[in-house]
Write a protein that holds these residues in place. Structure first.
Motif, PDB file in Angstrom:
ATOM      1  N   THR A 100      44.653  30.561  43.320  1.00  0.00           N
ATOM      2  CA  THR A 100      44.825  29.440  44.534  1.00  0.00           C
ATOM      3  C   THR A 100      44.545  30.070  45.939  1.00  0.00           C
ATOM      4  O   THR A 100      43.831  29.210  46.715  1.00  0.00           O
ATOM      5  CB  THR A 100      46.155  28.917  44.283  1.00  0.00           C
ATOM      6  N   ILE A 101      45.104  31.197  46.233  1.00  0.00           N
ATOM      7  CA  ILE A 101      44.539  31.823  47.404  1.00  0.00           C
ATOM      8  C   ILE A 101      43.271  31.865  47.714  1.00  0.00           C
ATOM      9  O   ILE A 101      42.608  32.038  48.922  1.00  0.00           O
ATOM     10  CB  ILE A 101      45.624  33.110  47.706  1.00  0.00           C
ATOM     11  N   TYR A 102      42.581  32.514  46.616  1.00  0.00           N
ATOM     12  CA  TYR A 102      41.300  33.038  46.854  1.00  0.00           C
ATOM     13  C   TYR A 102      40.240  31.613  46.976  1.00  0.00           C
ATOM     14  O   TYR A 102      39.598  31.552  48.067  1.00  0.00           O
ATOM     15  CB  TYR A 102      40.623  33.569  45.111  1.00  0.00           C
ATOM     16  N   LYS A 103      40.798  30.601  46.116  1.00  0.00           N
ATOM     17  CA  LYS A 103      39.985  29.231  46.594  1.00  0.00           C
ATOM     18  C   LYS A 103      40.099  28.964  47.806  1.00  0.00           C
ATOM     19  O   LYS A 103      39.328  28.212  48.610  1.00  0.00           O
ATOM     20  CB  LYS A 103      40.205  28.318  45.368  1.00  0.00           C
ATOM     21  N   GLN A 104      41.421  29.078  48.426  1.00  0.00           N
ATOM     22  CA  GLN A 104      41.647  28.384  49.719  1.00  0.00           C
ATOM     23  C   GLN A 104      41.020  29.073  50.579  1.00  0.00           C
ATOM     24  O   GLN A 104      40.351  28.619  51.878  1.00  0.00           O
ATOM     25  CB  GLN A 104      42.986  28.232  49.906  1.00  0.00           C
ATOM     26  N   THR A 105      40.850  30.376  50.609  1.00  0.00           N
ATOM     27  CA  THR A 105      40.221  31.315  51.596  1.00  0.00           C
ATOM     28  C   THR A 105      38.845  31.135  51.496  1.00  0.00           C
ATOM     29  O   THR A 105      37.939  30.879  52.424  1.00  0.00           O
ATOM     30  CB  THR A 105      40.600  32.668  51.270  1.00  0.00           C
ATOM     31  N   LYS A 134      47.179  33.896  33.629  1.00  0.00           N
ATOM     32  CA  LYS A 134      47.817  32.680  33.134  1.00  0.00           C
ATOM     33  C   LYS A 134      49.530  32.513  33.969  1.00  0.00           C
ATOM     34  O   LYS A 134      50.061  31.689  33.932  1.00  0.00           O
ATOM     35  CB  LYS A 134      48.179  32.267  31.768  1.00  0.00           C
ATOM     36  N   SER A 135      49.691  33.855  34.482  1.00  0.00           N
ATOM     37  CA  SER A 135      51.076  33.938  34.777  1.00  0.00           C
ATOM     38  C   SER A 135      51.232  33.288  36.442  1.00  0.00           C
ATOM     39  O   SER A 135      50.185  32.842  36.825  1.00  0.00           O
ATOM     40  CB  SER A 135      51.420  35.323  35.158  1.00  0.00           C
ATOM     41  N   ALA A 136      52.467  33.106  36.749  1.00  0.00           N
ATOM     42  CA  ALA A 136      52.480  32.378  37.904  1.00  0.00           C
ATOM     43  C   ALA A 136      51.779  33.297  39.114  1.00  0.00           C
ATOM     44  O   ALA A 136      51.040  32.525  40.157  1.00  0.00           O
ATOM     45  CB  ALA A 136      53.886  32.358  38.382  1.00  0.00           C
ATOM     46  N   LYS A 137      51.809  34.463  39.255  1.00  0.00           N
ATOM     47  CA  LYS A 137      51.178  35.379  40.232  1.00  0.00           C
ATOM     48  C   LYS A 137      49.660  35.185  40.069  1.00  0.00           C
ATOM     49  O   LYS A 137      48.904  35.168  40.991  1.00  0.00           O
ATOM     50  CB  LYS A 137      51.788  36.923  40.192  1.00  0.00           C
ATOM     51  N   GLY A 138      49.055  35.177  38.907  1.00  0.00           N
ATOM     52  CA  GLY A 138      47.613  35.039  38.715  1.00  0.00           C
ATOM     53  C   GLY A 138      47.091  33.745  39.040  1.00  0.00           C
ATOM     54  O   GLY A 138      46.206  33.580  39.913  1.00  0.00           O
ATOM     55  N   ASP A 172      38.357  37.995  37.999  1.00  0.00           N
ATOM     56  CA  ASP A 172      37.877  37.794  36.905  1.00  0.00           C
ATOM     57  C   ASP A 172      38.242  39.009  35.691  1.00  0.00           C
ATOM     58  O   ASP A 172      38.240  38.736  34.708  1.00  0.00           O
ATOM     59  CB  ASP A 172      36.435  37.718  37.096  1.00  0.00           C
ATOM     60  N   ASP A 173      38.336  40.198  36.462  1.00  0.00           N
ATOM     61  CA  ASP A 173      38.796  41.422  35.708  1.00  0.00           C
ATOM     62  C   ASP A 173      40.202  41.550  34.970  1.00  0.00           C
ATOM     63  O   ASP A 173      40.605  42.309  34.448  1.00  0.00           O
ATOM     64  CB  ASP A 173      38.480  42.762  36.423  1.00  0.00           C
ATOM     65  N   LEU A 174      40.984  40.556  35.480  1.00  0.00           N
ATOM     66  CA  LEU A 174      42.485  40.583  35.456  1.00  0.00           C
ATOM     67  C   LEU A 174      42.218  40.204  33.901  1.00  0.00           C
ATOM     68  O   LEU A 174      41.826  39.230  33.398  1.00  0.00           O
ATOM     69  CB  LEU A 174      43.348  39.544  35.911  1.00  0.00           C
ATOM     70  N   PRO A 175      43.523  40.945  32.992  1.00  0.00           N
ATOM     71  CA  PRO A 175      43.721  40.081  31.839  1.00  0.00           C
ATOM     72  C   PRO A 175      44.130  38.933  31.625  1.00  0.00           C
ATOM     73  O   PRO A 175      44.635  38.290  32.802  1.00  0.00           O
ATOM     74  CB  PRO A 175      44.763  41.216  31.258  1.00  0.00           C
ATOM     75  N   GLU A 176      43.953  38.145  30.600  1.00  0.00           N
ATOM     76  CA  GLU A 176      44.191  36.857  30.442  1.00  0.00           C
ATOM     77  C   GLU A 176      45.550  36.503  30.554  1.00  0.00           C
ATOM     78  O   GLU A 176      46.146  35.359  31.335  1.00  0.00           O
ATOM     79  CB  GLU A 176      43.891  36.279  28.884  1.00  0.00           C
TER      80      GLU A 176
END
Length: 143
Positions: free
Chosen positions: A26-31, A17-21, A9-13
């Protein structure tokens, strides 16, 4: 998991929106979805004793920032230390040493169960995250 969510959540917008973000989210949700069955089994006290006996030292080592030791216990949990049948069981006319210990009944099957594989993988992801959030001296960290 909460700290991981806060970190995302603290990452800049523009990073979100980047591919890495997007990949990180996605990895967070999957975990998060993969580890839910582990928490349910722990709550019901139905988790296999072998897994509980491995998770306890992993958590203790992580609290002490002993990441290498925690990783060693994780590897023992995930793959064990049984001989692996990689295909070479006969060398010439003599049977391979300790061939009788390679039977399928002797090999750990923790990663063969899909749910177990998922939450064990989630534990590893959380170990990696903890190492990033709470660094220790380099000799105690896994690279």
């Amino acid at each position: 998991m909460k700290e991981w969510r806060y970190k995302l959540d603290d990452l800049p917008e523009h990073v979100k929106k980047s591919a890495k973000g997007k990949h990180d989210a996605t990895i967070y949700k999957q975990t998060k979805s993969y580890i839910k069955p582990l928490f349910k089994l722990l709550k019901k006290r139905q988790l296999a004793d072998e897994i509980v006996q491995s998770l306890e030292p992993i958590c203790s080592f992580m609290a002490e920032k002993e990441y290498v030791k925690a990783n060693d216990v994780y590897m023992e949990l995930a793959i064990g230390n049984q001989p692996w049948p990689i295909g070479v069981t006969m060398v010439g006319i003599h049977a391979r040493t300790a061939r009788e210990r390679i039977g399928s009944d002797k090999i750990k099957h923790i990663l063969n169960d899909e749910d177990q594989r998922r939450y064990v993988q989630s534990v590893k992801r959380l170990m990696t995250l903890a190492q990033q959030l709470y660094p220790s001296v380099p000799s105690k960290m896994v690279e």
